[in-house]
Design an enzyme around this catalytic site. Structure first.
Site, PDB file in Angstrom:
ATOM      1  N   ASN A 105     -10.250   0.844   0.357  1.00  0.00           N
ATOM      2  CA  ASN A 105      -8.778   0.607   0.158  1.00  0.00           C
ATOM      3  C   ASN A 105      -8.453   0.071  -1.025  1.00  0.00           C
ATOM      4  OD1 ASN A 105      -6.126  -0.123   0.480  1.00  0.00           O
ATOM      5  ND2 ASN A 105      -6.261  -0.647   2.669  1.00  0.00           N
ATOM      6  N   HIS A 109      -2.907   7.247   2.595  1.00  0.00           N
ATOM      7  CA  HIS A 109      -3.457   6.310   1.940  1.00  0.00           C
ATOM      8  C   HIS A 109      -4.864   5.964   2.714  1.00  0.00           C
ATOM      9  CE1 HIS A 109      -3.967   2.133   0.977  1.00  0.00           C
ATOM     10  NE2 HIS A 109      -3.645   1.629   2.208  1.00  0.00           N
ATOM     11  N   CYS A 148       1.017  -1.073  -0.029  1.00  0.00           N
ATOM     12  CA  CYS A 148      -0.131  -0.042   0.037  1.00  0.00           C
ATOM     13  C   CYS A 148       0.852   1.300   0.055  1.00  0.00           C
ATOM     14  CB  CYS A 148      -1.000   0.199   1.120  1.00  0.00           C
ATOM     15  SG  CYS A 148      -2.291  -1.399   1.144  1.00  0.00           S
TER      16      CYS A 148
HETATM   17  O1  UT7 Z   1      -3.856  -1.183   3.364  1.00  0.00           O
HETATM   18  C1  UT7 Z   1      -3.552  -2.227   4.128  1.00  0.00           C
HETATM   19  C2  UT7 Z   1      -3.543  -1.748   5.587  1.00  0.00           C
HETATM   20  N1  UT7 Z   1      -4.698  -2.300   6.051  1.00  0.00           N
HETATM   21  C3  UT7 Z   1      -5.240  -1.462   6.962  1.00  0.00           C
HETATM   22  O2  UT7 Z   1      -4.846  -0.364   7.366  1.00  0.00           O
HETATM   23  C4  UT7 Z   1      -6.269  -2.056   7.810  1.00  0.00           C
HETATM   24  C5  UT7 Z   1      -6.256  -1.777   9.501  1.00  0.00           C
HETATM   25  N2  UT7 Z   1      -7.081  -2.224  10.057  1.00  0.00           N
HETATM   26  C6  UT7 Z   1      -8.597  -1.627  10.177  1.00  0.00           C
HETATM   27  O3  UT7 Z   1      -8.967  -1.052   9.520  1.00  0.00           O
HETATM   28  C7  UT7 Z   1      -9.566  -2.498  11.367  1.00  0.00           C
HETATM   29  O4  UT7 Z   1      -8.506  -3.145  12.234  1.00  0.00           O
HETATM   30  C8  UT7 Z   1     -10.471  -3.414  10.585  1.00  0.00           C
HETATM   31  C9  UT7 Z   1     -11.526  -2.578   9.621  1.00  0.00           C
HETATM   32  C10 UT7 Z   1     -10.022  -4.560   9.605  1.00  0.00           C
HETATM   33  C11 UT7 Z   1     -11.362  -4.253  11.676  1.00  0.00           C
HETATM   34  O5  UT7 Z   1     -11.843  -3.059  12.537  1.00  0.00           O
HETATM   35  P1  UT7 Z   1     -11.638  -3.403  14.221  1.00  0.00           P
HETATM   36  O6  UT7 Z   1     -12.365  -2.160  14.861  1.00  0.00           O
HETATM   37  O7  UT7 Z   1     -10.307  -3.447  14.532  1.00  0.00           O
HETATM   38  O8  UT7 Z   1     -12.346  -4.623  14.353  1.00  0.00           O
HETATM   39  P2  UT7 Z   1     -12.004  -5.750  15.348  1.00  0.00           P
HETATM   40  O9  UT7 Z   1     -11.204  -6.545  14.371  1.00  0.00           O
HETATM   41  O10 UT7 Z   1     -11.295  -5.474  16.549  1.00  0.00           O
HETATM   42  O11 UT7 Z   1     -13.110  -6.547  15.511  1.00  0.00           O
HETATM   43  C12 UT7 Z   1     -14.242  -5.941  16.419  1.00  0.00           C
HETATM   44  C13 UT7 Z   1     -15.559  -7.078  16.275  1.00  0.00           C
HETATM   45  C14 UT7 Z   1     -15.346  -8.200  16.358  1.00  0.00           C
HETATM   46  O12 UT7 Z   1     -16.302  -8.945  17.126  1.00  0.00           O
HETATM   47  P3  UT7 Z   1     -16.231  -9.411  18.476  1.00  0.00           P
HETATM   48  O13 UT7 Z   1     -15.155 -10.460  18.446  1.00  0.00           O
HETATM   49  O14 UT7 Z   1     -15.962  -8.223  19.409  1.00  0.00           O
HETATM   50  O15 UT7 Z   1     -17.714 -10.005  18.617  1.00  0.00           O
HETATM   51  C15 UT7 Z   1     -14.911  -8.838  14.778  1.00  0.00           C
HETATM   52  O16 UT7 Z   1     -15.389 -10.102  14.700  1.00  0.00           O
HETATM   53  O17 UT7 Z   1     -16.163  -6.634  15.080  1.00  0.00           O
HETATM   54  C16 UT7 Z   1     -16.221  -8.029  14.061  1.00  0.00           C
HETATM   55  N3  UT7 Z   1     -16.115  -7.631  12.786  1.00  0.00           N
HETATM   56  C17 UT7 Z   1     -17.414  -7.432  11.957  1.00  0.00           C
HETATM   57  N4  UT7 Z   1     -18.476  -7.002  12.224  1.00  0.00           N
HETATM   58  C18 UT7 Z   1     -19.035  -6.839  11.244  1.00  0.00           C
HETATM   59  C19 UT7 Z   1     -14.762  -7.742  12.220  1.00  0.00           C
HETATM   60  N5  UT7 Z   1     -15.310  -7.331  10.688  1.00  0.00           N
HETATM   61  C20 UT7 Z   1     -16.705  -7.055  10.782  1.00  0.00           C
HETATM   62  C21 UT7 Z   1     -17.405  -6.861   9.834  1.00  0.00           C
HETATM   63  N6  UT7 Z   1     -18.689  -6.784   9.947  1.00  0.00           N
HETATM   64  N7  UT7 Z   1     -17.061  -6.924   8.336  1.00  0.00           N
END
Ligand code: UT7
Length: 307
Positions: A264, A234, A101
């Site tokens: 993204n 980005h 990225c």
């Molecule tokens: O360009 C390459 C670089 N990549 C990035 O910059 C990505 C950086 N990371 C992020 O943007 C975020 O970490 C994500 C968008 C990938 C995830 O968001 P988050 O706020 O960190 O969520 P999390 O992984 O902490 O998950 C929180 C909750 C979980 O549920 P529980 O375990 O709390 O019940 C996940 O299972 O959200 C759940 N979850 C979702 N729920 C609905 C994860 N993905 C989804 C989804 N829809 N798509």
């Protein structure tokens, strides 16, 4: 820039995985993304490259070099840059740089080396068909990526002032395994060739990278935020920018954001954002801007330039 016509909304994704529009908008800031239906990565790169050349009033035979970046190329070889060269009918040197990225910024730095050796015009292209390499059953990744391409024509001058590059190599946070192959001799693991990402680790890395890199560029160039018209980051997650804004003391209004419409697009996201700014008349000659990016490698980069 070039993006596919097909718009995929969060509601569309909710048909495929257990997600919903509210979660995606709140946690990532995406409303919709473009997804390729027939366009290859090279097709998108070519369309963006052609548009950039038209905009710059430069013909393919005036190019000294084409630099490409992609993590979702159609082929390992030929490179994206070679395919764009072929489609443009150019004859100059062409190759890719792999820095996920952050790659667009690595291309600018590579181009700077060629300008120091007397090159006149360099075309840089980032093109991605992320939809090919995401695991469409993994809601943690498939909702955040989109397809598209962005390109710029760079010409010799003194508008590229400073840059910062950092690499923390390793595959523990972001990994895109290559095709597994069919070797009858291989006894190791054969991971599926899809994006694997520790979202929270990436998030933390990105916030620190943006806040530190932007402030370091300002400080060592004796500039303040008042001197900078735009910071073009980005586009990976709206909340990453919000957190970097707080951590780095950088007002949100300085950042140009279009993640809500494109998601993204990896190496294409910075040039797509630049093209939107330019075409909307929000960039004037002489404006100082900062580009900042982060991603797989892990790698992060920022640069200061005058438009
Ligand atoms: O360009 C390459 C670089 N990549 C990035 O910059 C990505 C950086 N990371 C992020 O943007 C975020 O970490 C994500 C968008 C990938 C995830 O968001 P988050 O706020 O960190 O969520 P999390 O992984 O902490 O998950 C929180 C909750 C979980 O549920 P529980 O375990 O709390 O019940 C996940 O299972 O959200 C759940 N979850 C979702 N729920 C609905 C994860 N993905 C989804 C989804 N829809 N798509």
């Amino acid at each position: 820039m070039y993006v596919p016509e097909k718009v995929v909304t969060n509601d569309d994704l909710a048909q495929l995985v257990d997600t919903n529009d509210e979660w995606i908008q709140k946690r990532v800031g995406i409303k919709e993304r473009r997804i390729a239906v027939t366009e290859t990565t090279a097709d998108m790169g070519y369309e963006a490259a052609k548009a950039a050349l038209d905009n710059a009033g430069i013909s393919p035979d005036e190019l000294d070099l084409i630099l490409g970046a992609t993590v979702s190329g159609d082929d390992i070889s030929p490179s994206l840059a070679c395919m764009v060269q072929n489609k443009l009918g150019a004859t100059c040197l062409a190759y890719d740089v792999n820095a996920a990225c952050s790659a667009f910024l690595f291309l600018l730095e590579t181009a700077a080396g060629y300008f120091a050796r007397g090159a006149k015009n360099v075309l840089v292209v980032g093109a991605e068909r992320m939809s090919r390499i995401v695991d469409w059953s993994d809601r943690g990744t498939c909702v955040i990526f989109g397809d598209g391409a962005g390109a710029c024509v760079l010409s010799a001058g003194d508008n590229y002032h400073d840059s910062i590059f950092t690499v923390r190599g390793g595959d523990d946070v972001i990994k895109i395994p290559a095709a597994p192959g069919k070797s009858p001799f291989w006894q190791g693991e054969t991971p599926e060739p899809f994006v694997r990402m520790n979202g929270q680790e990436t998030f933390k890395y990105a916030v620190t990278a943006i806040a530190n890199d932007v402030n370091a560029l300002l400080e060592r160039n004796n500039l303040t935020l008042d001197d900078i018209r735009w910071i073009v980051p980005h586009q990976a997650n709206y909340r990453i920018i919000e957190s970097a804004s707080k951590r780095g003391g950088i007002p949100m209004e300085k950042f140009y954001l279009n993640i809500d419409r494109f998601g993204n697009t990896s190496s294409a996201s910075v040039p797509i954002a630049l093209d939107e700014l330019n075409r909307a008349g929000k960039l004037d000659r002489g404006d100082k801007i900062i580009l900042t990016a982060f991603g797989g490698g892990l790698a992060n980069a920022a640069c200061l330039l005058t438009w």
